[in-house]
Design a protein around this motif. Structure first.
Motif, PDB file in Angstrom:
ATOM      1  N   ILE A  11     -26.594 -81.507   7.651  1.00 48.21           N
ATOM      2  CA  ILE A  11     -26.620 -80.650   8.854  1.00 48.21           C
ATOM      3  C   ILE A  11     -28.047 -80.154   9.123  1.00 48.21           C
ATOM      4  O   ILE A  11     -28.495 -80.118  10.275  1.00 48.21           O
ATOM      5  CB  ILE A  11     -25.623 -79.475   8.704  1.00 48.21           C
ATOM      6  N   ARG A  15     -29.998 -80.816  12.548  1.00 43.06           N
ATOM      7  CA  ARG A  15     -30.547 -79.669  13.304  1.00 43.06           C
ATOM      8  C   ARG A  15     -32.031 -79.865  13.593  1.00 43.06           C
ATOM      9  O   ARG A  15     -32.513 -79.633  14.691  1.00 43.06           O
ATOM     10  CB  ARG A  15     -30.383 -78.381  12.471  1.00 43.06           C
ATOM     11  N   LYS A  16     -32.754 -80.336  12.556  1.00 44.53           N
ATOM     12  CA  LYS A  16     -34.197 -80.565  12.717  1.00 44.53           C
ATOM     13  C   LYS A  16     -34.447 -81.635  13.784  1.00 44.53           C
ATOM     14  O   LYS A  16     -35.317 -81.471  14.642  1.00 44.53           O
ATOM     15  CB  LYS A  16     -34.789 -80.976  11.349  1.00 44.53           C
ATOM     16  N   MET A  19     -33.668 -80.298  17.245  1.00 50.31           N
ATOM     17  CA  MET A  19     -34.714 -79.341  17.636  1.00 50.31           C
ATOM     18  C   MET A  19     -35.989 -80.087  18.055  1.00 50.31           C
ATOM     19  O   MET A  19     -36.618 -79.777  19.065  1.00 50.31           O
ATOM     20  CB  MET A  19     -35.014 -78.428  16.439  1.00 50.31           C
ATOM     21  N   SER A 106     -27.875 -87.790  13.722  1.00 46.67           N
ATOM     22  CA  SER A 106     -28.729 -87.301  14.817  1.00 46.67           C
ATOM     23  C   SER A 106     -28.963 -88.425  15.829  1.00 46.67           C
ATOM     24  O   SER A 106     -28.920 -88.182  17.041  1.00 46.67           O
ATOM     25  CB  SER A 106     -30.043 -86.701  14.303  1.00 46.67           C
TER      26      SER A 106
ATOM     27  N   GLU B  97     -40.931 -73.605  12.076  1.00 43.38           N
ATOM     28  CA  GLU B  97     -39.737 -74.464  12.083  1.00 43.38           C
ATOM     29  C   GLU B  97     -39.811 -75.512  10.968  1.00 43.38           C
ATOM     30  O   GLU B  97     -38.807 -75.805  10.316  1.00 43.38           O
ATOM     31  CB  GLU B  97     -39.611 -75.171  13.444  1.00 43.38           C
TER      32      GLU B  97
END
Lengths: 227, 236
Positions: A11, A15-16, A19, A106, B97
């Protein structure tokens, strides 16, 4: 320190990537432009409402998806190979399977996003209602998964060669022949409103392909990234 | 009780027919700062890649506290911090990030707080929300240093970390290295900067032509080290 687990790490990687795509918009935009070009250009060949147009709709849809997908997979892997990010990922205590699955899912999200735009346009231009049969969604999901699964693995292998742009389609397309053939046949059968018995064999083939190559990919990913 | 944190047992590396690292045996004690010197092509980076499991040895074994690292896998990698020529950062993401992402992979509690804390330590707090692609080489390297320290590693490998750094970034890096040495973190530093590498080292490894030319204590004065190094490399 919290313990690593494969789901949490998968996950985190998804998410990375999402983003990163949200910031750069490199993968989806390049795929989208290419896919729309293919769909629109092929639609010019036939007169509106022509029977032939519907007969080849499945082939055009999947070819547009595969070639734009190749572009997207290459770009997605480039973000890992540039700056040594793949090495950095491999240096973390994350399992190799989490890294692989994170990249697969992804890429899958990007491919589904592409199809969310491409599908309505395709329906309008080719005058075929691809979603008239709910099984079509299953075909799209299973075929896209199979394509992305192998595409992610082969884009990693290709990224380590000098001729990566040409190497990816050369390696990937021959292996994809069974699943693409099955997807095209199933799509054409659904467009022609054939009964389920006529194309269920193709759906079975896609599912079996996905299962076999999921197992193979998880086994070979570790040795592939080792050197 | 074995106090060696790392033991190299006749490890070698070949790429095809070419031997880039001849069989090497040495022990590194916990808390040591080993500086690895040598001309280009001496096998220094290969040694660091082997130790950080980025590549497999052609022969021999590497032991972490007596256990083979190839068996420890994730458990060993969790102990390492690596700083390389490459930044190991996603250009499209900000420093914050990037660090938050890597912290979550290292299983760090509260990744956001840890990322923010380390970026402040390397003086990147003012630019930490800007995309990495807008950073200078020095800023990239400072962020890279912060990334390598996320999980408080027990061992840090640094492969020519001073290359291309401005004075400020070099100063920050040296400060962090001194802090880590005080905290008894085991460090392996590959550098061409003879005086800096010599001053930080507890022991030295000089490599030449894929083999060990010198391994041991600092036996000469700082000012004489260049001559000592050149004689070792010439004899190697």
């Amino acid at each position: 320190m919290a313990k690593n687990n494969i789901l949490k790490d998968t996950i985190a990687i998804i998410r990375k990537d999402v983003m990163l795509e949200f910031h750069t918009r490199e993968v989806i935009s390049s795929m989208l432009v290419f896919a729309l070009l293919v769909v629109v250009v092929f639609s010019f060949i036939f007169e509106p409402g022509e029977h032939e147009q519907q007969r080849i709709a499945g082939g055009v849809y999947w070819m547009a998806l595969v070639f734009s997908g190749l572009l997207g997979l290459g770009k997605s892997m480039l973000s890992e190979t540039s700056g040594g990010n793949l090495e950095a990922l491999l240096l973390t205590p994350t399992s190799r399977n989490a890294i692989f699955l994170g990249k697969v899912f992804s890429n899958l999200i990007f491919m589904f996003a592409l199809q969310a735009v491409m599908l309505p346009l395709f329906v309008i231009l080719y005058e075929v209602n691809l979603l008239s049969d709910p099984m079509m969604l299953a075909v799209i999901a299973a075929t896209t998964y199979g394509f992305v699964l192998l595409g992610t693995l082969f884009s990693l292998i290709a990224s380590r060669t000098r001729t990566r742009e040409i190497m990816l389609p050369l390696l990937l397309l021959p292996v994809l022949v069974p699943i693409l053939l099955a997807a095209i046949q199933a799509t054409n059968a659904m467009v022609a409103m054939s009964p389920l018995e006529d194309y269920i064999k193709w759906i079975r083939l896609i599912v079996v392909f996905d299962i076999i190559f999921t197992a193979i990919s998880l086994v070979v990913f570790d040795p592939v990234v080792e050197e | 009780m074995n106090s060696n944190i790392l033991s190299l047992d006749k490890i070698s590396k070949k790429y095809g027919e070419k031997t880039v690292l001849k069989p090497l045996t040495l022990d590194i004690a916990s808390g040591e700062c080993i500086t690895v010197f040598g001309p280009n092509g001496a096998g220094k980076s290969t040694l660091l890649k082997l130790l950080s499991q980025q590549t497999k040895p052609s022969s021999g074994a590497i032991l972490y506290k007596g256990s083979k690292i190839k068996d420890l896998k994730e458990a060993y990698r969790a102990k390492l911090g690596v700083i390389s020529h490459q930044p190991f950062l996603y250009e499209g993401l900000s420093a914050f990030e990037n660090l938050q992402f890597y912290a979550s992979l290292y299983g760090v509690d509260n990744p956001a707080r840890r990322a923010s804390e380390l970026l402040t330590r390397v003086e990147m707090n003012k630019r930490m929300h800007d995309p990495v692609r807008t950073y200078s080489r020095g800023m990239l390297q400072r962020t890279s240093i912060a990334r390598a320290l996320l999980q408080n590693p027990e061992i840090i490998f640094l492969d020519e970390p001073y290359t291309g750094l401005d004075r400020h970034a070099s100063h920050v890096l040296t400060g962090i290295l001194k802090e880590q040495i005080e905290q008894k973190t085991t460090i392996l530093l590959v550098t061409h900067d003879l005086s800096l590498g010599y001053s930080l080292a507890s022991r030295l490894l000089i490599m030449s032509k894929g083999e060990m030319a010198y391994w041991g204590e600092k036996t000469v004065a700082d000012s004489d080290f260049e001559g000592f190094y050149l004689s070792m490399v010439d004899n190697g």
